[in-house]
Structure formats: structure tokens, C-alpha cells
Motif scaffolding. Sequence first.
Motif, mmCIF file in Angstrom:
data_model
loop_
_atom_site.group_PDB
_atom_site.id
_atom_site.type_symbol
_atom_site.label_atom_id
_atom_site.label_comp_id
_atom_site.label_asym_id
_atom_site.label_seq_id
_atom_site.Cartn_x
_atom_site.Cartn_y
_atom_site.Cartn_z
ATOM 1 N N CYS A 268 0.578 -1.217 0.462
ATOM 2 C CA CYS A 268 -0.157 -0.123 -0.074
ATOM 3 C C CYS A 268 0.956 1.416 0.133
ATOM 4 C CB CYS A 268 -0.120 0.106 0.959
ATOM 5 S SG CYS A 268 -2.323 -1.193 1.169
ATOM 6 N N PHE A 271 2.112 1.731 -3.253
ATOM 7 C CA PHE A 271 0.979 2.292 -4.812
ATOM 8 C C PHE A 271 1.262 3.962 -3.936
ATOM 9 C CE2 PHE A 271 -3.396 1.818 -6.077
ATOM 10 C CZ PHE A 271 -2.746 1.740 -7.033
ATOM 11 N N SER A 272 0.806 4.072 -2.985
ATOM 12 C CA SER A 272 0.226 5.914 -1.815
ATOM 13 C C SER A 272 1.494 6.438 -1.906
ATOM 14 C CB SER A 272 -0.088 5.217 -1.040
ATOM 15 O OG SER A 272 -1.288 4.183 -0.983
ATOM 16 N N LEU A 275 1.613 10.017 -2.679
ATOM 17 C CA LEU A 275 0.847 10.743 -2.006
ATOM 18 C C LEU A 275 1.098 11.212 -0.352
ATOM 19 C CD1 LEU A 275 -2.092 9.195 -3.391
ATOM 20 C CD2 LEU A 275 -2.128 11.678 -3.483
ATOM 21 N N VAL A 279 2.203 14.859 1.588
ATOM 22 C CA VAL A 279 1.999 15.213 2.714
ATOM 23 C C VAL A 279 3.202 14.961 3.310
ATOM 24 C CG1 VAL A 279 0.830 14.241 5.415
ATOM 25 C CG2 VAL A 279 -0.376 13.349 2.335
ATOM 26 N N THR B 253 -6.372 16.530 9.083
ATOM 27 C CA THR B 253 -7.429 16.907 7.681
ATOM 28 C C THR B 253 -6.276 16.549 6.618
ATOM 29 O OG1 THR B 253 -8.435 18.121 8.942
ATOM 30 C CG2 THR B 253 -8.594 18.576 7.282
ATOM 31 N N GLU B 254 -5.378 17.697 6.594
ATOM 32 C CA GLU B 254 -4.021 17.547 5.238
ATOM 33 C C GLU B 254 -3.647 16.085 4.293
ATOM 34 O OE1 GLU B 254 -1.371 20.206 4.197
ATOM 35 O OE2 GLU B 254 -3.091 21.164 4.772
ATOM 36 N N ILE B 255 -3.928 15.261 5.826
ATOM 37 C CA ILE B 255 -3.659 13.967 4.186
ATOM 38 C C ILE B 255 -4.844 13.104 3.581
ATOM 39 C CG2 ILE B 255 -3.579 11.109 5.676
ATOM 40 C CD1 ILE B 255 -1.520 11.762 7.871
ATOM 41 N N ILE B 258 -5.052 15.890 0.850
ATOM 42 C CA ILE B 258 -3.594 14.604 -0.231
ATOM 43 C C ILE B 258 -4.869 13.839 -1.165
ATOM 44 C CG2 ILE B 258 -1.629 13.847 -0.615
ATOM 45 C CD1 ILE B 258 -0.628 16.688 0.998
ATOM 46 N N PHE B 259 -5.078 12.964 -0.152
ATOM 47 C CA PHE B 259 -6.183 11.300 -1.136
ATOM 48 C C PHE B 259 -7.079 11.733 -1.728
ATOM 49 C CE2 PHE B 259 -2.141 9.446 1.283
ATOM 50 C CZ PHE B 259 -2.079 8.200 1.293
ATOM 51 N N SER B 262 -7.521 14.030 -5.967
ATOM 52 C CA SER B 262 -7.262 12.929 -7.127
ATOM 53 C C SER B 262 -8.135 12.104 -7.052
ATOM 54 C CB SER B 262 -5.387 12.783 -7.342
ATOM 55 O OG SER B 262 -5.015 11.935 -6.502
ATOM 56 N N PHE B 264 -6.763 9.195 -8.570
ATOM 57 C CA PHE B 264 -5.907 8.295 -8.031
ATOM 58 C C PHE B 264 -5.530 8.303 -6.513
ATOM 59 C CE2 PHE B 264 -0.911 7.944 -6.837
ATOM 60 C CZ PHE B 264 -0.671 6.768 -6.973
ATOM 61 N N GLY B 265 -5.379 9.001 -5.804
ATOM 62 C CA GLY B 265 -5.218 9.062 -4.100
ATOM 63 C C GLY B 265 -6.563 8.405 -3.423
ATOM 64 N N VAL B 267 -8.238 6.008 -4.682
ATOM 65 C CA VAL B 267 -7.761 4.776 -5.573
ATOM 66 C C VAL B 267 -6.871 4.133 -4.435
ATOM 67 C CG1 VAL B 267 -6.979 2.745 -7.085
ATOM 68 C CG2 VAL B 267 -8.532 4.811 -7.267
ATOM 69 N N CYS B 268 -6.194 5.168 -3.996
ATOM 70 C CA CYS B 268 -4.926 4.082 -3.315
ATOM 71 C C CYS B 268 -5.228 4.429 -1.896
ATOM 72 C CB CYS B 268 -4.088 5.545 -3.197
ATOM 73 S SG CYS B 268 -2.605 5.597 -4.207
ATOM 74 N N PHE B 271 -7.524 1.561 -1.250
ATOM 75 C CA PHE B 271 -6.638 0.074 -1.291
ATOM 76 C C PHE B 271 -6.173 0.314 0.045
ATOM 77 C CE2 PHE B 271 -2.704 -2.232 -2.533
ATOM 78 C CZ PHE B 271 -3.520 -3.007 -3.300
ATOM 79 N N SER B 272 -5.926 1.157 0.562
ATOM 80 C CA SER B 272 -5.391 0.953 1.473
ATOM 81 C C SER B 272 -5.630 1.352 3.077
ATOM 82 C CB SER B 272 -4.057 2.104 1.723
ATOM 83 O OG SER B 272 -3.696 2.698 0.653
#
Lengths: 338, 338
Positions: A268, A271-272, A275, A279, B253-255, B258-259, B262, B264-265, B267-268, B271-272
Motif C-alpha cells: 500500500c 502504491f501511495s 501521495l 503529505v 485533515t491534510e492527509i 491530499i488523498f 485526485s 489516483f488518491g 484509489v490509493c 486500497f489502503s
Amino acid sequence: MSSFNYTIAIDAMGGENSPGKVIEGLSLFLKEDKEVFFNIFGKETSIVKEISQYKNILPQNYKIINCESQIEDKNSVRDAIKVGKDSSMWKAIESVKNKESHLIISSGNTGALLVISKLLIKMMDGIDKPAIAGLWPNFKGVSVVMDLGANIEFNEKNYVEFSKIGAELYRSIFDKKDPTVALLNVGSEEIKGHEELKNAFNALSKNKNNFNFSGYIEGNHIKDGDVDVIITDGFSGNIALKTAEGTVNFITTEIKKIFSNSFFGKVCYLFSFPLFKKVKQSLDPRKYNGGIFLGLNAPVIKSHGSADSLAFFYSIKLSVKILRGGLVKRIKSNFENE
Amino acid sequence: MSSFNYTIAIDAMGGENSPGKVIEGLSLFLKEDKEVFFNIFGKETSIVKEISQYKNILPQNYKIINCESQIEDKNSVRDAIKVGKDSSMWKAIESVKNKESHLIISSGNTGALLVISKLLIKMMDGIDKPAIAGLWPNFKGVSVVMDLGANIEFNEKNYVEFSKIGAELYRSIFDKKDPTVALLNVGSEEIKGHEELKNAFNALSKNKNNFNFSGYIEGNHIKDGDVDVIITDGFSGNIALKTAEGTVNFITTEIKKIFSNSFFGKVCYLFSFPLFKKVKQSLDPRKYNGGIFLGLNAPVIKSHGSADSLAFFYSIKLSVKILRGGLVKRIKSNFENE
């Protein structure tokens, strides 16, 4: 001074991995901006050796002033004053006193830097004590928080003085006309807090300030970014700063632990990765490196002792912003207009 | 009291979403432990309606004491004392005074809870002021930090008293014989800090304590978990706590931002997700819910006003641990042995 408008004295010897990180930080800065001159204080042979590694540090941007000794972190302030007169820190501060530099940056001994600066550069007229200001990231950008530890004892006058000085710092860095200023307290109600703080609240409410006084702010609202300048005594300010640093470290370590504890987690993370890198960048404490000693006749920038070259680069950037923003002139005119 | 060893008074009306969250929290607790009795204070009709939703809240575990009024968060402490005598909070505290309950939990108005508790339950002999203690997560488990805001002014005696009380609290919750206690300061050197703190340091260094006094601790080391109990004045403690809360909120909140910024974010994140859930659980502030008022003749637990049912459940768990650990007896014997 040089033909450039601004000359900065750098104590190249303080903190970890000096002068290597200092010179690398300087090289990073000169890639962006060549219109500043640097007086570099420290062991000449080491500094020359470091500079030779960076092709973009050109002779027109610097002069080395050889200093045989340096003040160590372990030195007491008293020892530093007694035997430090030949040190890179002392000589760098002296060059500001002698108007050979406009500002000094050091990642050396904080206590010695504060006391020697006060001794040589002197306080501005009308200001009692120096304060340490710092940059604090928030949802909307960056706040200024002060005092971060110069003054353990704080009176009403300090709160009022530092509110003005903090507002000028914010103006000089961020070019905002009317910054908002608040006092850090344990509640937002007027009746809370100790006497000195309540008296300062009353004085600032009645004063005609050239900033927006927005009353009290609690620790959990610093991050909101609704207040530009947050004023607190040096004891509480240092505890708030250190606790926030510890909390950031705690959370990021917990996240790393959970992601690296299993094969699935490692996948994971891989993959991330872009991102997580984002952060990390958005929270990077190096971007906010540099305690700013205020109230003296020239700004003194304290770079974190354990800071690396990138952090030192940010200290230089901050210093130049402060000089270009005319901080000292702003504060002086503020206190002269009283 | 009931046939059970421990009876807890619950003010069911304070804070957001009461009494719903309070009764749901009680139901969660009774799934784990049925050996405690609850006196529930508040509007009987609302409480009965809530209880009817949970099959596991059985009549042998509770009694409802109808109270027509309640103290609101917006009430001043003075008003609360003047007109609050029929309120759920007052009646709940009174039941501890009258030995009908061993302890009270409320998520209502903090100031009113503190002052009415002091008025009715009274301070223990030999203890000057009440303090608020809280649980603070760290790398190795949990620390106790106090005072979190009961006392803005602090003297040497308070530091010494609260060190003893804090050590007993830690002992009663975590069953550790020799907890370590440190004073929160702006540096670890003996010469730092204000006079009261330095005097307390000297007193604690000389005293024969029944805990390990480990000197000063800085805010960035609370997270290390090397110290079990951290003592500070109510002003700094409240600022440290609130700043840490704000920092946790800022980072998480920042995390998220960022995730979720997008495709892609997202999806990540998907997945996680199990890992992020683990991170969230490990940092969940609800697990540490409950300010503990200490120094009174019975413990008073303040659940966070905005806490939900799970947080209230953790407050009940903490309360029962404190009762089973014999906290009040421990503190009393400590101060009687002087």
C-alpha cells in the motif's frame, strides 16, 4: 558593505554538521536569488573547502571572515560571553553592530545568541525585552506565534508590545496591511486567564492599534488560520511549540508503523508513495525553520541546531524577506509614533 | 446503594446529543461489565424512551432520578449555583455527597461541575485545590497529564501535591507500583523555568516520594512514554492539550485532503482503507475521553461535551477502573502519612 542592498552575516559554525550544511544551504539560496551579499564567519579552511564543492557560490556574493573559535551548544551563556569574543557567533553579531551586515543567522547556542545579540545590537528604544517569534503552518497558510521562549515572566506591557511587533513581522513577511492578532488563552471568554493577560486584553481592546485585535484564541484554533499573529508568554509558547512538534512526530511515526507492519501495508505504501511524499512536503518542518529574535536594533535569525541544508536555505529566504519587507524600520516607526 | 460494590451517578443531560449518547454509552458498557450500578439523573421520560431501545440495560443495573432542569453550557458558574439546585448535575453530585454514589460522570458545563463538586463533595484534608487530569497517548501506552485547566495560578505546593495525586491516579488505573513523575518545563536543565517550578523541582528532589521523580520534561517528549505522570500548571497544561488536539486535526485533515484531491488518491485510499482505519483507531481521541477532577473526596469525571456514545462508554470504563483501583483511599492514605 557590498554593492547589493542587503548583507547578511552567517555564523557558519553552529549546530550539527556545520559548516557543511550552512554552505550547502547558501548554494541552494544563490540558485534562486543572487542579489544578497553574505559575510561568512568561521574556520576559513573548512569554509573554503565546502564552497569549492558548489560552482554557483561566486566571489561577488561573499566574504569569509576567519574565526578560530566557536561557541558550542554545551557552553553556558556566561562562558560564551567570557571566552566567546573570537568566536564566529560573536564576530557575526559584531558585524551587525558595526553596520557591516544587516542581519545575522546562526544555528548555534540559542541562549548565547540571544544574550550576545542583546549585548551588542541592543534593544530598540521603547522595547523592554527581546522575543522569539516563529512560523506556524495552518489551513490557510502560516501564522506567526511569539514568544516561543525568550521570556519566562511576562507582564501586560510585554503582551501589548509584542502584539505590535508581531503584527509588523507579519506585515514584513506576508505583505498584509491589517493582520489579525490574538492572545493565546485557555478559553475565549473575557473572564478567563491570569491577571496580566486580562489586563493586556483590556489594553488592546481600548488601544487604537494598527492591526485587528481579535481577542483570545485557544490552542486548538491556531491551526484554523483565522488569526495571523498569536501572542503568548515564552513559557506557554515554548510548551505549545514543543508539544505540537511531539504530536507531529507521534502521528507520523504511528502511521509509518502501521504501514510497515505487514506485507500488505508495505505494498500500500509503495502504491501511495507519491501521495505520502506530498503529505510529508506539506508538513515539512524545515519550511518553517528559523526563530526570529525581535525587539533588537536588527533582526537575528536562529536556525534550528539540528536543521539540515534545506532548512538553512529556508532560514536565509526568511531573512531576506524580513530585510526586503523593512521589518526594523516598521517596528521603529511604530514605537516612535507613540 | 445497590448490591453491587460500585455505584456511579450519571448526569444524563449535559453536552451534545444527551441523553441519547449517554444511554447508548451505558449500553455499550453493560455489554462488557454488569457488576456496576448506575443512578441516572435527568428527564425521566426522555431517559426511559432511550433505555427502551437497548435490551441489555436491565432494571437491576440502574435507577432513574427525575430532574426537571439542567445546567446548560452557556450558563455562568454563578447562575448554575444559584438556580441549578434542581438540575441533573447538582442532584448527581449530591448523590455522591450523600454516599448514594461513589463517583459522578457528566458531560455538562465544566466550570459548574468543578465548582459544585467542590461545594458539595469538598476537598480532601491537606489538599488545597482540585486539579483536572487527563490521559495522553504515547509510544508505549498512556500517560497522565495534569493540571489541564482547573488552576491558572500554581504554586510550589500545588506541584508537589499534584505529583503525589497524579502518581496515585496512575497506580489506580494502570496498577504500576512505582510510576515516574516529571514536571513540564521549557528545558531539561535545572536552571530553566520560573521560580515556583524550580522550587517544586528542589522539593521533589529532596523529598522521599513513593514514586520516581524524574525531573523536568519538555513538551516534545510527552509522546516518548518514558514518563508516566506529567505535572504542569493549569494554564500551560490546557494550552498543551488544546494545541496537541489542534495538531492532530491539522495533520489528519491534510492527509485526507491530499488523498481525496485526485482520482489516483481516492484509489490509493480505497486500497489502503484497512490500514487507515487502524491509524484512526490508534489515534482515536474517544479512547482518552474523560477529564478526572482530583483532590475531592470522590472522583468526578468530566466527559467531553461533544463526545459521542463511544467516548462516553470510555468515560464509564475509566470511572470503574478508578473505583476498582481504590484511588480515593490511595490518595487519602498518602496525605495522612505525611
